[in-house]
Design a protein around this motif. Sequence first.
Motif, PDB file in Angstrom:
ATOM      1  N   ALA B  35     -23.752  11.560  -2.617  1.00  0.00           N
ATOM      2  CA  ALA B  35     -22.968  10.442  -3.129  1.00  0.00           C
ATOM      3  C   ALA B  35     -21.502  10.827  -3.211  1.00  0.00           C
ATOM      4  CB  ALA B  35     -23.483  10.025  -4.495  1.00  0.00           C
ATOM      5  N   LYS B  36     -21.262  12.062  -3.636  1.00  0.00           N
ATOM      6  CA  LYS B  36     -19.871  12.514  -3.766  1.00  0.00           C
ATOM      7  C   LYS B  36     -19.214  12.624  -2.392  1.00  0.00           C
ATOM      8  CE  LYS B  36     -19.996  14.766  -8.195  1.00  0.00           C
ATOM      9  NZ  LYS B  36     -19.836  16.002  -8.936  1.00  0.00           N
ATOM     10  N   GLN B  37     -20.025  13.157  -1.444  1.00  0.00           N
ATOM     11  CA  GLN B  37     -19.464  13.285  -0.101  1.00  0.00           C
ATOM     12  C   GLN B  37     -19.097  11.919   0.465  1.00  0.00           C
ATOM     13  OE1 GLN B  37     -22.190  15.602   2.174  1.00  0.00           O
ATOM     14  NE2 GLN B  37     -21.114  17.480   1.584  1.00  0.00           N
ATOM     15  N   LEU B  38     -20.031  10.976   0.225  1.00  0.00           N
ATOM     16  CA  LEU B  38     -19.780   9.609   0.700  1.00  0.00           C
ATOM     17  C   LEU B  38     -18.502   9.062   0.085  1.00  0.00           C
ATOM     18  CD1 LEU B  38     -23.158   7.704   0.833  1.00  0.00           C
ATOM     19  CD2 LEU B  38     -21.393   7.855   2.610  1.00  0.00           C
ATOM     20  N   MET B  39     -18.369   9.355  -1.194  1.00  0.00           N
ATOM     21  CA  MET B  39     -17.211   8.861  -1.925  1.00  0.00           C
ATOM     22  C   MET B  39     -15.929   9.436  -1.319  1.00  0.00           C
ATOM     23  SD  MET B  39     -17.498   7.907  -5.578  1.00  0.00           S
ATOM     24  CE  MET B  39     -16.571   6.524  -6.071  1.00  0.00           C
ATOM     25  N   VAL B  40     -15.988  10.757  -1.053  1.00  0.00           N
ATOM     26  CA  VAL B  40     -14.812  11.403  -0.474  1.00  0.00           C
ATOM     27  C   VAL B  40     -14.504  10.782   0.878  1.00  0.00           C
ATOM     28  CG1 VAL B  40     -13.964  13.585   0.485  1.00  0.00           C
ATOM     29  CG2 VAL B  40     -15.138  13.569  -1.705  1.00  0.00           C
ATOM     30  N   GLN B  41     -15.569  10.530   1.659  1.00  0.00           N
ATOM     31  CA  GLN B  41     -15.342   9.929   2.976  1.00  0.00           C
ATOM     32  C   GLN B  41     -14.706   8.542   2.853  1.00  0.00           C
ATOM     33  OE1 GLN B  41     -19.032  10.074   5.128  1.00  0.00           O
ATOM     34  NE2 GLN B  41     -19.006  12.328   5.104  1.00  0.00           N
ATOM     35  N   ASN B  42     -15.254   7.780   1.884  1.00  0.00           N
ATOM     36  CA  ASN B  42     -14.687   6.429   1.663  1.00  0.00           C
ATOM     37  C   ASN B  42     -13.211   6.504   1.344  1.00  0.00           C
ATOM     38  OD1 ASN B  42     -16.957   5.017   2.166  1.00  0.00           O
ATOM     39  ND2 ASN B  42     -17.587   4.840   0.016  1.00  0.00           N
ATOM     40  N   TYR B  43     -12.872   7.415   0.426  1.00  0.00           N
ATOM     41  CA  TYR B  43     -11.474   7.566   0.012  1.00  0.00           C
ATOM     42  C   TYR B  43     -10.602   7.915   1.226  1.00  0.00           C
ATOM     43  CZ  TYR B  43     -11.634   7.274  -5.072  1.00  0.00           C
ATOM     44  OH  TYR B  43     -11.715   6.820  -6.338  1.00  0.00           O
ATOM     45  N   ARG B  44     -11.183   8.885   1.983  1.00  0.00           N
ATOM     46  CA  ARG B  44     -10.382   9.363   3.105  1.00  0.00           C
ATOM     47  C   ARG B  44     -10.122   8.220   4.101  1.00  0.00           C
ATOM     48  NH1 ARG B  44      -8.903  14.093   4.603  1.00  0.00           N
ATOM     49  NH2 ARG B  44     -10.272  15.128   3.114  1.00  0.00           N
ATOM     50  N   ALA B  45     -11.206   7.467   4.372  1.00  0.00           N
ATOM     51  CA  ALA B  45     -11.058   6.364   5.325  1.00  0.00           C
ATOM     52  C   ALA B  45     -10.025   5.368   4.813  1.00  0.00           C
ATOM     53  CB  ALA B  45     -12.411   5.682   5.513  1.00  0.00           C
ATOM     54  N   PHE B  46     -10.156   5.102   3.517  1.00  0.00           N
ATOM     55  CA  PHE B  46      -9.252   4.132   2.914  1.00  0.00           C
ATOM     56  C   PHE B  46      -7.800   4.597   2.988  1.00  0.00           C
ATOM     57  CE2 PHE B  46      -7.024   2.639  -0.845  1.00  0.00           C
ATOM     58  CZ  PHE B  46      -7.191   1.264  -0.722  1.00  0.00           C
ATOM     59  N   MET B  47      -7.618   5.868   2.656  1.00  0.00           N
ATOM     60  CA  MET B  47      -6.251   6.406   2.615  1.00  0.00           C
ATOM     61  C   MET B  47      -5.691   6.555   4.023  1.00  0.00           C
ATOM     62  SD  MET B  47      -6.614   9.311  -0.218  1.00  0.00           S
ATOM     63  CE  MET B  47      -7.126   8.979  -1.865  1.00  0.00           C
ATOM     64  N   THR B  48      -6.598   6.850   4.961  1.00  0.00           N
ATOM     65  CA  THR B  48      -6.135   7.020   6.332  1.00  0.00           C
ATOM     66  C   THR B  48      -5.389   5.773   6.805  1.00  0.00           C
ATOM     67  OG1 THR B  48      -8.005   8.433   6.725  1.00  0.00           O
ATOM     68  CG2 THR B  48      -6.866   7.651   8.667  1.00  0.00           C
ATOM     69  N   ALA B  49      -5.933   4.628   6.435  1.00  0.00           N
ATOM     70  CA  ALA B  49      -5.287   3.377   6.838  1.00  0.00           C
ATOM     71  C   ALA B  49      -3.842   3.333   6.355  1.00  0.00           C
ATOM     72  CB  ALA B  49      -6.073   2.204   6.268  1.00  0.00           C
ATOM     73  N   TYR B  50      -3.640   3.753   5.106  1.00  0.00           N
ATOM     74  CA  TYR B  50      -2.276   3.753   4.553  1.00  0.00           C
ATOM     75  C   TYR B  50      -1.392   4.746   5.293  1.00  0.00           C
ATOM     76  CZ  TYR B  50      -3.056   0.658   0.676  1.00  0.00           C
ATOM     77  OH  TYR B  50      -3.291  -0.455  -0.058  1.00  0.00           O
ATOM     78  N   PHE B  51      -2.033   5.937   5.501  1.00  0.00           N
ATOM     79  CA  PHE B  51      -1.231   6.956   6.164  1.00  0.00           C
ATOM     80  C   PHE B  51      -0.844   6.501   7.583  1.00  0.00           C
ATOM     81  CE2 PHE B  51      -0.695  10.904   8.613  1.00  0.00           C
ATOM     82  CZ  PHE B  51       0.379  11.423   7.917  1.00  0.00           C
ATOM     83  N   ASP B  52      -1.795   5.796   8.235  1.00  0.00           N
ATOM     84  CA  ASP B  52      -1.496   5.301   9.582  1.00  0.00           C
ATOM     85  C   ASP B  52      -0.305   4.368   9.543  1.00  0.00           C
ATOM     86  OD1 ASP B  52      -3.461   6.803  10.578  1.00  0.00           O
ATOM     87  OD2 ASP B  52      -4.913   5.165  10.879  1.00  0.00           O
ATOM     88  N   GLU B  53      -0.270   3.548   8.488  1.00  0.00           N
ATOM     89  CA  GLU B  53       0.883   2.627   8.363  1.00  0.00           C
ATOM     90  C   GLU B  53       2.175   3.417   8.259  1.00  0.00           C
ATOM     91  OE1 GLU B  53       1.055  -0.523   5.362  1.00  0.00           O
ATOM     92  OE2 GLU B  53      -1.081  -0.921   5.822  1.00  0.00           O
TER      93      GLU B  53
END
Lengths: 104, 779
Positions: B35-53
């Motif tokens: 669950a924690k790993q999933l959470m980290v992945q979710n965060y990363r995916a989410f943040m990646t979008a911002y970083f891409d911007e």
Amino acid sequence: MDVSVKPFGLSGLKVKAEGRLDLENAVVFGTTVKNAIADSDEPVQELVIDFEKIEFISSFGLKVILELYKCMKEQEGTLKLVNVSEQIKNSFRMVGFDKFLELD
Amino acid sequence: MFKTIKSKIIVSTIVILAFLMLAFGFHTIFSRMNAKQLMVQNYRAFMTAYFDEISDSVARLEDNLKSLTLIGGLFYKTDRSYELTDRAITKIFESYPETLGGGIWFIPYKLDKNKKYVCFYAYRDKNNKVVIDRNFASKKYDYPNQGWYKQIISEITPEHNFVWSKPYFENQGSYAMMVTMGSGIYVDNELVGIATVDWEIDSVFEKISKMKPEDRAFSMYQKGKKIENSFALFGNKKQDYILATNDPYLEEEKLVGRSLKAIPWYAENLFYITYIKYHGKKYVPFEFKDKNSGITLVICVPKSEMFRSVDEFYIMMIIIVLLFVIVTLALVYYGLNIYLIKPIVKLTNIANKISKGEDVHIKVEKPEEFAQLASTFDKMTSNIKSITKEKEKINSELSIARAIQLSSLPSVFPAFPDNANFDIYASMTPAKEVGGDFYDFYFIDDKHLMFLIADVSGKGVPAALFMMTVKTLINNIAQINCPPKELIKDINDRICKNNSEGFFVTMLSAIVDIKTGKIIFVNCGHNPPMIKKNKGEYEYLKMDSNIPLGVFGDFDFELYETQLEAGDIIFAYTDGITEATNTEGELFGEERLEKYMSEIKEESSVYGILNQVRSKISDFVGSAEQSDDITMLAFKYQNSEKRFLKQYKSLASVSNYKSFYTWLHEVCKDFGVEPELMNKLDMCAEEIYANISFYAYNGEAGEINVIMKKDEKNITMVFKDNGKKYNPLEKPDPDITLPPEERPLGGLGIFMVKEMADDILYERVNNRNVLALYFNNLK
């Protein structure tokens, strides 16, 4: 039964009796001697019973002798039996009285 | 402790639950990790979008910069029209809305030897309109001496023609933290100037602060707020300096512009680090890099915040599981008590009551198994009750039968105390089971005594019944005066007639003429008797043996006749003695009997003889169970001329005592008793006399009867009274080793009697106390 009790020395009593120390006489004998001890002016220190004329002692007689022994012991006196025949000594031995009685 | 069913079931339950919990525990750990790993992945995916911007913005800034570089080059090579260039710059800026401002700056005197400052600068005003500002080409601003200019000009090369300045605070127009990106303008491989664009770094944080991957778990740190929030680091990895950070601890340390390594928690491989520890708090770092521009963004999210929902979920799970375990255990415990322990306790209590003889019925309604058990139990109990009743009845009947059988045997001893010619004593020690042994003796006329000892074949009630028949039959026939040979034949014939069950009887019988000592034996298949002739040893009396009684009729029995002398003793017995068995299975046997008989004291009375034999047998048998009746009989013949027998009859009282001992002394004198023995007799007699008077009659005068008998070896003294039952032998012995002070006055007399008499026999017969004292009288 004839019982005579005579004082001797300072605080001694000498008892002479004649006959059988048995069912019939033992109680009378015991009472006489105990009364004499009680009536004595000085506390009796030495009680001597002369067995010369006593021809027989039964368990009743033995019981009285034990009573007298205890009585003398209480007032720190001594009981001495003198002129005891061998036959009567045997009776004393049988019930173990020779262990504490002075037999002569 | 773990011996009860209850504890075993509870322990088993606990073990099972422990296994379940262990499995659950592992599952929880792994699923929580997932669950924690999933959470980290979710965060990363989410943040990646911002970083891409952000990366996009940077790329666009680069594009913007490249355009400015081109314009600068054109301006340098071509007509150098300021107007055209202004327009081009304005156009470019309009198409790159991220750019705050930017310009083209020529190296002093490069363009024109007379002109030091040649530059273009445009910025967005408050209305987002691009304005060309010429004020920067002045001595006042002196751009060649600005830090950003110097840095960019010194760092760019044709190969790396893109440089970020260190962040700086712009205090001319926008009053904000700025970073300037610069690129060299090369004309024919010669650097003539640089183009720059300005970027307000705070815009990055503005973007980040708008991130909200989850309502609760994420919010960017803002000044004046607690550091429960996330914080970010924005840097240039390629040139290794910090562009900006809202790390609340670093903000004030003026780290901006310095190396990334100056940040305590920063590490090269942040991607692989699950969490960092910083000021006592754990943070999960997320790092994003743009390879082209070298910009990097690290966002640190507090671990507790991030995983709070996950942790809360699992804590909830654990609580639920623990509750489940507790409830299960409680239910098991409760269920055990109600459905197992209670019924068992109930059954046990009832069983206890039943075993105490109470009349209780068992009723258990549930659970079904116990209801069944209880009803079976109930049935069993009532069965047991009826069986027990039956058994008790049989037992009591058997013991009555046994008592009747025993009481039918002569039991008054001394048997004929007033007869001076003989002594007889017999005893039967019954085995557990009713048997068929018996003995008997009686006068068949005024001078003939008959005695017999017999053993009916078989055991149990039938044998006992048959024994009673035979005994009565013999007694009846014996009273008819006829010659012994006919008598025994008649007895046998009659037994045969009445013997439907095929029993037979072995018997030794004798008829003695007590005046003359003539004795006639008949042995019907019985153990041979022993005889002790005066001063000799016991020996087996050899005589012809006949068939046992009851085998067949019309049989001529062989008799055996002998003469007894004074002091002769006959000892008869049944096979209960010779067949007595010890624990090793050895038989007592005739030889052993003969040997032991020779050890019997010479002067023993008949009573003493039997006593000694009995104790020898019991020594031999030890703890083995007695399997057969042990019956024996001793007969002692006396010569009448040497006999002495005296009787005293009076009332027992202290006043009569003198007459008693006078009588005693006279008897002793007549008997010629030695003085020592006489003294003993005197003492014993007095004690018994006193006992009878004091205890049997309670001091009231009652009848006393004393018999003194003397034979060659014994003096026998028998006391009889009609008083209440009083057995002086039951008195405990006094301890004659006690010191005189502790010795009781009573109890001496009986002790002395026991010491002096050689044998004492007490019996309560026909409401009379009979006490016989035997004294050995060896001269």
